[in-house]
Scaffold this motif. Structure first.
Motif, PDB file in Angstrom:
ATOM      1  N   THR A   1       0.900  -1.306  -0.252  1.00  0.00           N
ATOM      2  CA  THR A   1       0.082   0.083  -0.130  1.00  0.00           C
ATOM      3  C   THR A   1       0.952   1.059  -0.095  1.00  0.00           C
ATOM      4  O   THR A   1       0.328   2.259  -0.314  1.00  0.00           O
ATOM      5  CB  THR A   1      -0.744   0.111   1.161  1.00  0.00           C
ATOM      6  N   ASP A   2       2.230   1.160   0.189  1.00  0.00           N
ATOM      7  CA  ASP A   2       3.006   2.433   0.220  1.00  0.00           C
ATOM      8  C   ASP A   2       3.145   2.959  -1.223  1.00  0.00           C
ATOM      9  O   ASP A   2       3.401   4.102  -1.368  1.00  0.00           O
ATOM     10  CB  ASP A   2       4.489   2.020   0.805  1.00  0.00           C
ATOM     11  N   ALA A   3       3.006   1.903  -2.072  1.00  0.00           N
ATOM     12  CA  ALA A   3       3.183   2.453  -3.365  1.00  0.00           C
ATOM     13  C   ALA A   3       1.955   3.385  -3.860  1.00  0.00           C
ATOM     14  O   ALA A   3       2.245   4.327  -4.554  1.00  0.00           O
ATOM     15  CB  ALA A   3       3.053   1.378  -4.457  1.00  0.00           C
ATOM     16  N   PHE A   4       0.840   3.119  -3.309  1.00  0.00           N
ATOM     17  CA  PHE A   4      -0.177   3.858  -3.412  1.00  0.00           C
ATOM     18  C   PHE A   4      -0.277   5.271  -2.608  1.00  0.00           C
ATOM     19  O   PHE A   4      -0.693   6.459  -3.076  1.00  0.00           O
ATOM     20  CB  PHE A   4      -1.669   3.135  -3.102  1.00  0.00           C
ATOM     21  N   THR A   5       0.208   5.107  -1.555  1.00  0.00           N
ATOM     22  CA  THR A   5       0.141   6.386  -0.371  1.00  0.00           C
ATOM     23  C   THR A   5       1.317   7.327  -1.040  1.00  0.00           C
ATOM     24  O   THR A   5       0.721   8.671  -1.080  1.00  0.00           O
ATOM     25  CB  THR A   5       0.581   5.937   0.950  1.00  0.00           C
ATOM     26  N   LYS A   6       2.237   6.835  -1.388  1.00  0.00           N
ATOM     27  CA  LYS A   6       3.422   7.644  -1.990  1.00  0.00           C
ATOM     28  C   LYS A   6       2.845   8.472  -3.394  1.00  0.00           C
ATOM     29  O   LYS A   6       3.021   9.617  -3.604  1.00  0.00           O
ATOM     30  CB  LYS A   6       4.408   7.133  -2.307  1.00  0.00           C
ATOM     31  N   SER A   7       2.252   7.593  -4.275  1.00  0.00           N
ATOM     32  CA  SER A   7       1.802   8.395  -5.478  1.00  0.00           C
ATOM     33  C   SER A   7       0.423   9.249  -5.208  1.00  0.00           C
ATOM     34  O   SER A   7       0.384  10.328  -5.852  1.00  0.00           O
ATOM     35  CB  SER A   7       0.924   7.093  -6.246  1.00  0.00           C
ATOM     36  N   VAL A   8      -0.436   8.765  -4.502  1.00  0.00           N
ATOM     37  CA  VAL A   8      -1.325   9.869  -4.030  1.00  0.00           C
ATOM     38  C   VAL A   8      -1.009  10.991  -3.272  1.00  0.00           C
ATOM     39  O   VAL A   8      -1.564  12.319  -3.420  1.00  0.00           O
ATOM     40  CB  VAL A   8      -2.729   9.087  -3.372  1.00  0.00           C
ATOM     41  N   THR A   9      -0.056  10.879  -2.382  1.00  0.00           N
ATOM     42  CA  THR A   9       0.346  11.879  -1.518  1.00  0.00           C
ATOM     43  C   THR A   9       1.052  13.008  -2.464  1.00  0.00           C
ATOM     44  O   THR A   9       0.955  14.255  -2.237  1.00  0.00           O
ATOM     45  CB  THR A   9       1.502  11.395  -0.377  1.00  0.00           C
ATOM     46  N   THR A  10       1.799  12.370  -3.489  1.00  0.00           N
ATOM     47  CA  THR A  10       2.482  13.162  -4.554  1.00  0.00           C
ATOM     48  C   THR A  10       1.520  14.034  -5.216  1.00  0.00           C
ATOM     49  O   THR A  10       1.597  15.391  -5.525  1.00  0.00           O
ATOM     50  CB  THR A  10       3.336  12.326  -5.702  1.00  0.00           C
ATOM     51  N   VAL A  11       0.165  13.565  -5.844  1.00  0.00           N
ATOM     52  CA  VAL A  11      -0.633  14.015  -6.513  1.00  0.00           C
ATOM     53  C   VAL A  11      -1.422  15.307  -5.839  1.00  0.00           C
ATOM     54  O   VAL A  11      -1.352  16.435  -6.170  1.00  0.00           O
ATOM     55  CB  VAL A  11      -1.837  13.331  -6.988  1.00  0.00           C
ATOM     56  N   LEU A  12      -1.763  14.963  -4.417  1.00  0.00           N
ATOM     57  CA  LEU A  12      -2.356  15.801  -3.618  1.00  0.00           C
ATOM     58  C   LEU A  12      -1.366  17.128  -3.071  1.00  0.00           C
ATOM     59  O   LEU A  12      -1.910  18.298  -2.934  1.00  0.00           O
ATOM     60  CB  LEU A  12      -2.687  15.259  -2.138  1.00  0.00           C
ATOM     61  N   GLY A  13      -0.027  16.969  -3.199  1.00  0.00           N
ATOM     62  CA  GLY A  13       0.953  17.929  -2.927  1.00  0.00           C
ATOM     63  C   GLY A  13       0.853  18.846  -4.102  1.00  0.00           C
ATOM     64  O   GLY A  13       1.280  20.093  -4.010  1.00  0.00           O
ATOM     65  N   TRP A  14       0.296  18.553  -5.291  1.00  0.00           N
ATOM     66  CA  TRP A  14       0.204  19.431  -6.381  1.00  0.00           C
ATOM     67  C   TRP A  14      -0.922  20.768  -6.199  1.00  0.00           C
ATOM     68  O   TRP A  14      -0.839  21.992  -6.656  1.00  0.00           O
ATOM     69  CB  TRP A  14      -0.373  18.929  -7.982  1.00  0.00           C
ATOM     70  N   GLY A  15      -1.536  20.308  -5.216  1.00  0.00           N
ATOM     71  CA  GLY A  15      -2.778  21.368  -4.655  1.00  0.00           C
ATOM     72  C   GLY A  15      -3.810  21.556  -5.641  1.00  0.00           C
ATOM     73  O   GLY A  15      -4.516  22.506  -5.556  1.00  0.00           O
ATOM     74  N   LEU A  16      -4.110  20.556  -6.621  1.00  0.00           N
ATOM     75  CA  LEU A  16      -5.190  20.681  -7.543  1.00  0.00           C
ATOM     76  C   LEU A  16      -6.544  20.061  -7.088  1.00  0.00           C
ATOM     77  O   LEU A  16      -6.161  19.110  -6.302  1.00  0.00           O
ATOM     78  CB  LEU A  16      -4.586  20.121  -8.801  1.00  0.00           C
ATOM     79  N   PRO A  17      -7.531  20.513  -7.429  1.00  0.00           N
ATOM     80  CA  PRO A  17      -8.804  19.828  -6.993  1.00  0.00           C
ATOM     81  C   PRO A  17      -8.585  18.134  -7.650  1.00  0.00           C
ATOM     82  O   PRO A  17      -8.193  18.081  -8.693  1.00  0.00           O
ATOM     83  CB  PRO A  17      -9.873  20.355  -8.091  1.00  0.00           C
ATOM     84  N   THR A  18      -8.984  17.157  -6.785  1.00  0.00           N
ATOM     85  CA  THR A  18      -8.441  15.896  -7.215  1.00  0.00           C
ATOM     86  C   THR A  18      -9.668  15.136  -6.838  1.00  0.00           C
ATOM     87  O   THR A  18     -10.572  15.055  -5.753  1.00  0.00           O
ATOM     88  CB  THR A  18      -7.556  15.390  -6.557  1.00  0.00           C
ATOM     89  N   LEU A  19     -10.119  14.084  -7.801  1.00  0.00           N
ATOM     90  CA  LEU A  19     -11.102  13.060  -7.686  1.00  0.00           C
ATOM     91  C   LEU A  19     -10.464  11.770  -7.623  1.00  0.00           C
ATOM     92  O   LEU A  19      -9.714  11.331  -8.492  1.00  0.00           O
ATOM     93  CB  LEU A  19     -12.168  13.084  -8.830  1.00  0.00           C
ATOM     94  N   LEU A  20     -10.571  11.077  -6.349  1.00  0.00           N
ATOM     95  CA  LEU A  20     -10.036   9.611  -6.148  1.00  0.00           C
ATOM     96  C   LEU A  20     -11.054   8.566  -6.486  1.00  0.00           C
ATOM     97  O   LEU A  20     -12.116   8.603  -5.688  1.00  0.00           O
ATOM     98  CB  LEU A  20      -9.374   9.441  -4.561  1.00  0.00           C
ATOM     99  N   LEU A  21     -10.814   7.587  -7.015  1.00  0.00           N
ATOM    100  CA  LEU A  21     -11.832   6.486  -7.249  1.00  0.00           C
ATOM    101  C   LEU A  21     -11.230   5.151  -7.089  1.00  0.00           C
ATOM    102  O   LEU A  21      -9.790   5.088  -7.048  1.00  0.00           O
ATOM    103  CB  LEU A  21     -12.145   6.627  -8.715  1.00  0.00           C
TER     104      LEU A  21
END
Length: 385
Positions: free
Chosen positions: A286-306
């Motif tokens: 699950t670390d692969a997913f948490t690192k990836s999503v943490t990176t995306v959220l760090g961009w500060g853009l509106p985000t939809l997680l599915l």
């Protein structure tokens, strides 16, 4: 972000029950949301109850004939060529009708199909709407992410393409949309829908091999017409671990941010690449997913997680609960004990949040991954000139 993120979690008792009936993921939604609540994460989000999607809403992407046939199949009747309702005893018409629309084999008709379709679509569009209206910075719909379905054909356990419907809803406000697919399988239905678009970039990191479903997603699938250079694929070999996966993810997304400059991001977090998934193709934790999503959220853009694929119910609950925690700013380390709740027994024997890697050879060497990333970077930069 300076202020706390506003998180919207899309769910209701009815939508969870509808998702629970999907044969390929039976009971999964209940496990996911029970664990989210056991950690108290629901107190840090706005809960948005989705409305079941209307026929007209589904027809924004899907054909009216497909919609009519799939719901007729659910009701036990099959529209015949003369417009009359044929019962199940008319086997020839039934079989031909179902085959034409992909409603056989892995997408066979089941009791509750209509509710599943309407809530899966309605939930993702509700999440997109929360971003469009500025009600949330991050919207989450774990029952969404059905990325294989085509306008008139079910495929790969996907009877609806809620992802496409969500992206179309986002287009009412946002100019450029980045879709990231982390599922083990190529996001073919979404790529196909937007392959001619210069407003939507699709990035899929997946396993590709001859005979592996859906037999698409090679690294030279780049989009068409105005969409040239907008369909980005990173095919990986068997045994991909966390380091390989994130190496590919970070290398490509860094270039996408500078060359495409998206205004909003959609992330399909299918977790059938986890080591504990019955597929046993990738070797992710699950670390692969948490690192990836943490990176995306760090961009500060509106985000939809599915959501998406994932066939170990406890591991899906672990992964998506950890990602929910990341969105809420409340980290849940893998070593954390699973709290007491009604499905606790399914997390034996360790009863923690870890989804451990297996002893598996990673057939992806760093040089090959870096070479693939460089090739994609060249495509992105050439299209941005």
């Amino acid at each position: 972000m300076d202020r706390a993120r506003r998180i919207a979690l899309v769910r209701s008792t009815e939508s969870i029950q509808a998702a629970d009936r999907l044969p390929s993921n039976k009971g999964r939604a209940s496990r996911v949301h029970a664990l989210i609540d056991a950690f108290g994460l629901d107190a840090h989000m706005e809960i948005v109850a989705p409305e079941p999607m209307s026929d007209s809403g589904l027809a924004v992407f899907h054909s009216e004939e497909y919609i009519a046939r799939i719901f007729a199949a659910t009701d036990g009747g099959y529209p015949s060529s003369n417009g009359q309702e044929d019962g199940k005893e008319n086997g020839t018409d039934e079989e031909l009708g179902l085959e034409q629309f992909g409603l056989v084999h892995d997408c066979a008709v089941f009791d509750g199909l209509e509710e599943h379709v309407r809530y899966a679509a309605g939930g993702t569009v509700a999440g997109a709407d929360a971003l469009v209206r500025g009600r949330a910075d991050v919207a989450i719909h774990w029952e969404g992410g059905r990325h294989h379905c085509r306008p008139a054909k079910a495929a790969g356990f996907c009877y609806i393409n809620d992802v496409v419907l969500g992206i179309l809803a986002l287009q009412t406000r946002f100019g450029r949309i980045l879709y990231i697919d982390l599922d083990l399988h190529h996001g073919d239905g979404v790529q196909s829908a937007f392959q001619y678009s210069d407003r939507v970039m699709t990035l899929s990191i997946h396993h590709y091999d001859r005979g592996f479903y859906p037999n698409s997603g090679r690294n030279y699938d780049e989009g068409k017409g105005r969409g040239a250079g907008r369909s980005i694929n990173v095919p990986l070999r068997r045994g991909a671990g966390d380091d390989t996966f994130f190496r590919a993810f970070s290398g490509v997304t860094t270039s996408i941010l500078t060359t495409f400059a998206p205004a909003v991001v959609v992330v399909q977090c299918g977790c059938d690449g986890l080591a504990g998934d019955p597929h046993k193709v990738f070797n992710l934790t699950t670390d692969a997913f948490t690192k990836s999503v943490t990176t995306v959220l760090g961009w500060g853009l509106p985000t939809l997680l599915l959501g998406g694929g994932g066939y170990s119910r406890p591991d899906c609950a672990r992964c998506w609960t950890r990602l929910t925690g990341v969105a809420c700013g409340r980290d849940i380390p893998a070593a954390t004990d699973v709290p007491e709740h009604r499905f606790l027994g399914e997390f034996a024997p360790a009863f923690d949040m870890a989804s451990d890697a297996m002893l598996m050879n990673d057939e992806n060497d760093d040089e090959a991954v870096d070479s693939a990333v460089r090739a994609i970077q060249q495509i992105l930069h050439s299209q941005s000139q």
